[in-house]
Design a protein around this motif. Structure first.
Motif, PDB file in Angstrom:
ATOM      1  N   PRO A   1       0.518  -1.112  -0.051  1.00 58.24           N
ATOM      2  CA  PRO A   1      -0.077  -0.150   0.132  1.00 58.24           C
ATOM      3  C   PRO A   1       0.923   1.087   0.546  1.00 58.24           C
ATOM      4  CG  PRO A   1      -0.751  -1.237   1.773  1.00 58.24           C
ATOM      5  CD  PRO A   1       1.174  -1.985   1.238  1.00 58.24           C
ATOM      6  N   ASP A   2       2.333   1.008   0.118  1.00 59.27           N
ATOM      7  CA  ASP A   2       2.510   2.630   1.118  1.00 59.27           C
ATOM      8  C   ASP A   2       3.451   2.748  -1.355  1.00 59.27           C
ATOM      9  OD1 ASP A   2       4.756   0.205   0.718  1.00 59.27           O
ATOM     10  OD2 ASP A   2       5.513   0.810   2.836  1.00 59.27           O
TER      11      ASP A   2
ATOM     12  N   GLN B   1      -0.173 -11.111   2.733  1.00 56.37           N
ATOM     13  CA  GLN B   1      -1.053 -10.896   3.962  1.00 56.37           C
ATOM     14  C   GLN B   1      -1.342  -9.643   4.130  1.00 56.37           C
ATOM     15  OE1 GLN B   1       0.200 -12.914   6.673  1.00 56.37           O
ATOM     16  NE2 GLN B   1      -0.723 -15.023   5.606  1.00 56.37           N
ATOM     17  N   PRO B   2      -2.946  -9.105   4.891  1.00 58.32           N
ATOM     18  CA  PRO B   2      -3.249  -8.408   5.054  1.00 58.32           C
ATOM     19  C   PRO B   2      -2.576  -7.464   6.303  1.00 58.32           C
ATOM     20  CG  PRO B   2      -5.167  -9.363   4.848  1.00 58.32           C
ATOM     21  CD  PRO B   2      -3.693 -10.167   4.632  1.00 58.32           C
ATOM     22  N   ASN B   3      -1.388  -8.654   6.981  1.00 54.02           N
ATOM     23  CA  ASN B   3      -0.740  -8.002   8.255  1.00 54.02           C
ATOM     24  C   ASN B   3       0.847  -7.887   7.885  1.00 54.02           C
ATOM     25  OD1 ASN B   3       0.531 -10.271   7.262  1.00 54.02           O
ATOM     26  ND2 ASN B   3      -0.163 -11.700   9.183  1.00 54.02           N
ATOM     27  N   GLY B   4       0.439  -7.622   6.334  1.00 50.10           N
ATOM     28  CA  GLY B   4       2.141  -6.558   5.613  1.00 50.10           C
ATOM     29  C   GLY B   4       3.233  -8.329   5.677  1.00 50.10           C
ATOM     30  N   LYS B   5       2.876  -9.749   6.162  1.00 52.43           N
ATOM     31  CA  LYS B   5       3.580 -10.385   5.745  1.00 52.43           C
ATOM     32  C   LYS B   5       3.555 -10.911   4.019  1.00 52.43           C
ATOM     33  CE  LYS B   5       3.601 -11.981  10.331  1.00 52.43           C
ATOM     34  NZ  LYS B   5       3.533 -13.111  11.266  1.00 52.43           N
TER      35      LYS B   5
ATOM     36  N   ARG C   1       7.051 -17.603   4.603  1.00 53.44           N
ATOM     37  CA  ARG C   1       6.616 -16.571   4.749  1.00 53.44           C
ATOM     38  C   ARG C   1       7.503 -15.743   5.333  1.00 53.44           C
ATOM     39  NH1 ARG C   1       1.289 -16.822   7.692  1.00 53.44           N
ATOM     40  NH2 ARG C   1       1.859 -17.115  10.140  1.00 53.44           N
ATOM     41  N   TYR C   2       7.249 -14.373   4.946  1.00 58.02           N
ATOM     42  CA  TYR C   2       8.529 -13.602   5.832  1.00 58.02           C
ATOM     43  C   TYR C   2       7.628 -12.636   5.892  1.00 58.02           C
ATOM     44  CZ  TYR C   2      11.309 -15.655   2.095  1.00 58.02           C
ATOM     45  OH  TYR C   2      12.106 -16.199   0.998  1.00 58.02           O
TER      46      TYR C   2
ATOM     47  N   PRO D   1      -9.500 -14.934   2.619  1.00 58.76           N
ATOM     48  CA  PRO D   1     -10.740 -13.702   3.504  1.00 58.76           C
ATOM     49  C   PRO D   1     -10.520 -14.251   4.988  1.00 58.76           C
ATOM     50  CG  PRO D   1     -12.020 -13.769   1.385  1.00 58.76           C
ATOM     51  CD  PRO D   1     -11.122 -14.627   1.696  1.00 58.76           C
ATOM     52  N   ASP D   2     -10.240 -15.919   5.096  1.00 60.07           N
ATOM     53  CA  ASP D   2     -10.228 -15.970   6.558  1.00 60.07           C
ATOM     54  C   ASP D   2      -8.564 -17.070   6.732  1.00 60.07           C
ATOM     55  OD1 ASP D   2      -9.549 -18.580   5.304  1.00 60.07           O
ATOM     56  OD2 ASP D   2     -11.661 -19.452   5.277  1.00 60.07           O
ATOM     57  N   GLY D   3      -8.032 -16.183   5.775  1.00 59.50           N
ATOM     58  CA  GLY D   3      -6.864 -16.248   6.503  1.00 59.50           C
ATOM     59  C   GLY D   3      -5.468 -17.714   5.810  1.00 59.50           C
ATOM     60  N   LYS D   4      -6.133 -18.394   5.386  1.00 55.49           N
ATOM     61  CA  LYS D   4      -6.064 -19.756   4.685  1.00 55.49           C
ATOM     62  C   LYS D   4      -5.541 -18.981   3.165  1.00 55.49           C
ATOM     63  CE  LYS D   4      -9.929 -22.765   7.293  1.00 55.49           C
ATOM     64  NZ  LYS D   4     -10.431 -23.341   6.987  1.00 55.49           N
TER      65      LYS D   4
END
Length: 298
Positions: free
Chosen positions: A104-105, A159-163, A182-183, A217-220
């Motif tokens: 997003p940035d 991912q939405p959390n930035g990972k 995953r990073y 959307p559920d993170g899977k």
């Protein structure tokens, strides 16, 4: 092909399938980048309408990561890199950019495969102006060994959390398995995912190649590709957010589907709003290959 080597190329179409004459030259753009072959592998659209293409460019002896950014009309964006293009030599051998995601940035993350000795997953993160981001990995790049020998990063999702989840396939010494890493936002492996940030999944009894990844959307996490060796089939795996296989999906988290009469290679994945999963690729009909798709229930 320009007659002697390969260049990046793009085409933009109207909604009815006709070429868009307002883009490039008659709807087409061709861009030479390096000194030899340039191959665009992935594309992303920025919110401001600019277009970023990532891939690999030959310097005459090996491959490097490379990118090009275009204005909405197909012209190269002179504010990006050197005249709109960027070439990044990550290791002393072949570096192949295969996938791209946007933050997003405005930062750009490219994932692929690098060959410092054996092939490894590798990533590079760029500032909005095309410069490497020094806050990511080592000087903007990350190289990660996953399996015992060669590891091929093929797809990336943020991912939405930035990972970042990178998916592909890894050699185990005798054949290949699906593998993921995953990073965290700084490029370090996420210790809460799998084993030290890595997951390896054998699916069939032979070669398993992951080519595409999608986030529910559920993170899977869903990975699609091809499994087999002699006769290939579409195959999928679904993981919980922590990297464990989702036993409620297929057979203990795995699905294998024969589509055509011979080799079936799932290459891309998309998730529908209703939770269904579409995999696209190509399938052998006995004499040549056809486009093929399969849709799965959640």
């Amino acid at each position: 092909s320009n007659g002697s080597n390969d260049d990046f190329c793009l085409a933009r179409y109207q909604a009815n399938g006709a070429l868009d004459a307002s883009f490039g030259s008659g709807g087409k753009v061709i861009t030479p980048i390096g000194s030899a072959d340039d191959r665009g592998q992935a594309i992303a659209l920025q919110p401001d309408g600019k277009i970023v293409v990532a891939g690999k460019c030959s310097n005459g002896s090996n491959w490097d990561f490379c990118l090009a950014r275009y204005q909405a009309n197909g012209a190269l964006d002179g504010g990006f890199g050197s005249g709109g293009t960027v070439i990044t030599d990550i290791t002393s051998d072949n570096d192949r950019g295969n996938a791209i995601t946007l933050q997003p940035d405005g930062k750009i993350v490219v994932a692929g495969t690098c060959d410092p000795f054996l092939s490894d997953f590798c990533l590079a993160r760029y500032q909005a102006n095309g410069a490497l981001d020094p806050s990511f990995g080592t000087g903007g790049t990350v190289v990660t060994a996953i399996g015992s020998t060669n590891d091929y990063g093929q797809a990336i999702a943020r991912q939405p959390n930035g990972k970042f989840v990178v998916a592909g396939y890894c050699a185990n010494g005798s054949d290949r398995d699906f593998c993921l890493a995953r990073y965290q936002d700084d490029g370090s492996l996420d210790p809460s995912f799998g084993s030290g940030g890595k997951v390896t999944t054998p699916i069939g009894s032979s070669w398993d190649h992951g080519f595409a990844v999608a986030l529910q959307p559920d993170g899977k996490i869903v990975v699609a590709g091809a499994c087999g060796g002699g006769t290939w089939d579409f195959c999928l795996t679904r993981y919980q957010a922590d990297g464990a296989l989702d036993v409620g999906f297929g057979l203990s988290g795995k699905v294998t589907s024969a589509i055509g009469s011979a080799g079936d290679f799932g290459q891309a994945i998309a998730l529908q709003p209703d939770g269904k999963i579409v995999v696209a690729g190509y399938c052998a009909n006995g004499s040549n290959d056809d486009f093929c798709l399969a849709r799965y229930n959640g």
